[in-house]
Write a protein that holds these residues in place. Sequence first.
Motif, short mmCIF file in Angstrom:
data_model
loop_
_atom_site.label_atom_id
_atom_site.label_comp_id
_atom_site.label_asym_id
_atom_site.label_seq_id
_atom_site.Cartn_x
_atom_site.Cartn_y
_atom_site.Cartn_z
N PRO A 269 -1.72 -1.36 -22.79
CA PRO A 269 -3.17 -1.16 -22.90
C PRO A 269 -3.90 -1.33 -21.57
CG PRO A 269 -2.37 -2.65 -24.61
CD PRO A 269 -1.27 -2.50 -23.61
N ARG A 270 -3.26 -2.08 -20.65
CA ARG A 270 -3.79 -2.29 -19.31
C ARG A 270 -2.66 -2.06 -18.32
NH1 ARG A 270 -5.71 -8.38 -19.78
NH2 ARG A 270 -3.66 -8.49 -20.81
N PRO A 271 -2.95 -1.99 -17.01
CA PRO A 271 -1.85 -1.84 -16.06
C PRO A 271 -0.75 -2.87 -16.33
CG PRO A 271 -3.94 -1.59 -14.93
CD PRO A 271 -4.26 -1.99 -16.34
N LEU A 272 0.50 -2.44 -16.20
CA LEU A 272 1.61 -3.28 -16.63
C LEU A 272 1.63 -4.63 -15.94
CD1 LEU A 272 4.09 -3.45 -18.45
CD2 LEU A 272 5.42 -2.39 -16.61
N GLU A 273 1.27 -4.67 -14.66
CA GLU A 273 1.29 -5.95 -13.96
C GLU A 273 0.26 -6.92 -14.52
OE1 GLU A 273 -1.67 -3.52 -11.51
OE2 GLU A 273 0.17 -3.17 -12.66
N GLU B 189 1.61 -13.21 -16.54
CA GLU B 189 2.01 -14.59 -16.84
C GLU B 189 3.48 -14.87 -16.53
OE1 GLU B 189 2.00 -17.54 -20.75
OE2 GLU B 189 0.65 -15.80 -20.69
N ILE B 190 4.32 -13.81 -16.50
CA ILE B 190 5.75 -14.04 -16.30
C ILE B 190 6.30 -13.43 -15.01
CG2 ILE B 190 6.24 -14.28 -18.76
CD1 ILE B 190 7.29 -11.36 -18.69
N LEU B 191 5.46 -12.81 -14.21
CA LEU B 191 5.96 -12.12 -13.03
C LEU B 191 6.63 -13.06 -12.04
CD1 LEU B 191 3.27 -9.38 -12.30
CD2 LEU B 191 5.48 -9.18 -13.46
N SER C 128 1.09 1.63 -12.13
CA SER C 128 1.16 0.19 -12.02
C SER C 128 1.85 -0.23 -10.72
CB SER C 128 1.95 -0.38 -13.21
OG SER C 128 2.38 -1.70 -12.98
N SER C 129 1.58 -1.44 -10.27
CA SER C 129 2.30 -1.97 -9.11
C SER C 129 3.76 -2.23 -9.44
CB SER C 129 1.63 -3.25 -8.60
OG SER C 129 1.69 -4.28 -9.58
N LEU C 130 4.11 -2.17 -10.71
CA LEU C 130 5.51 -2.33 -11.14
C LEU C 130 6.21 -0.99 -11.31
CD1 LEU C 130 5.10 -5.17 -13.79
CD2 LEU C 130 6.07 -5.37 -11.50
N ALA C 131 5.55 0.11 -10.98
CA ALA C 131 6.16 1.43 -11.15
C ALA C 131 7.45 1.57 -10.36
CB ALA C 131 5.17 2.52 -10.74
N GLY C 132 7.54 0.88 -9.23
CA GLY C 132 8.74 0.92 -8.42
C GLY C 132 9.93 0.24 -9.06
N ARG C 133 9.72 -0.45 -10.18
CA ARG C 133 10.80 -1.09 -10.92
C ARG C 133 11.35 -0.18 -12.02
NH1 ARG C 133 11.88 -6.50 -10.12
NH2 ARG C 133 11.16 -7.09 -8.04
N ASN C 134 10.93 1.08 -12.02
CA ASN C 134 11.44 2.04 -12.99
C ASN C 134 12.86 2.46 -12.57
OD1 ASN C 134 11.92 4.14 -14.81
ND2 ASN C 134 9.86 5.00 -14.60
#
Length: 235
Positions: free
Chosen positions: A38-42, A47-49, A75-81
């Motif tokens: 619902p919001r950017p993944l990061e 809370e767990i990053l 997302s700033s986590l897109a590079g973790r795809n």
Amino acid sequence: MASIFFCGDMHGSFAHIIQAVHDHQPDAIVLLGDLQAPRPLEVELAEILGRTEVWLIHGNHDTDSEADHDHLFGSSLAGRNLHGRVETVAGVRIAGLGGVFRGNVWSPPGPAHFTSREDFVARGGKGNRWRGGLALKHRSTIFPADVERLAKERAEVLVTHEAPSSHPHGFAAIDALARSLGVDKSFHGHHHDSLDYSGTWHALGVQARGVGFRGITDLDGRVIRAGDYDDKARR
């Protein structure tokens, strides 16, 4: 041995993953697609990053809307795809194939109508473009080039959104990819079922698991969270 959790389709809910990380402190988690954050993944996982590695593949519903797309791919986590590549995750070589097969592009074992994203953009018509490139829906479509490129790699674990042929709606193309990669374990989402295919896949030497809707399974195939019953059975 590394502690890695494989998390089935979230469809917008992440509280169970956050709780599992707090309770079990895995070295890494891998999200198996259909995040629909619902919001950017990061933001959803803030809370767990700092507590675990976060990796993922996308699912078909992650391109249902511009928000679904942007909250993951922007997302700033897109590079973790992990889609289309192999990465070392908590010491384990994991290969990823996100998205789904779509008949108007490729539904194996049938012939492909388009071989790559570039081929689709070039021949698919201007009406099929989004933001100047590939159509939004097809940004979660598997193209033959995705599989061919990944099949040249070597890995220990394969994560996919689509299922192997052991599932009634699975694909032998996933089996073949697992063999090419040389993996001994495979995990998938998409069908919202918590399934152990060790009997049917025994001949391939692969321990294959389907992870349930909002379910969690660890690297050894143990069910950490069985998942929720989904009366809509979205795929």
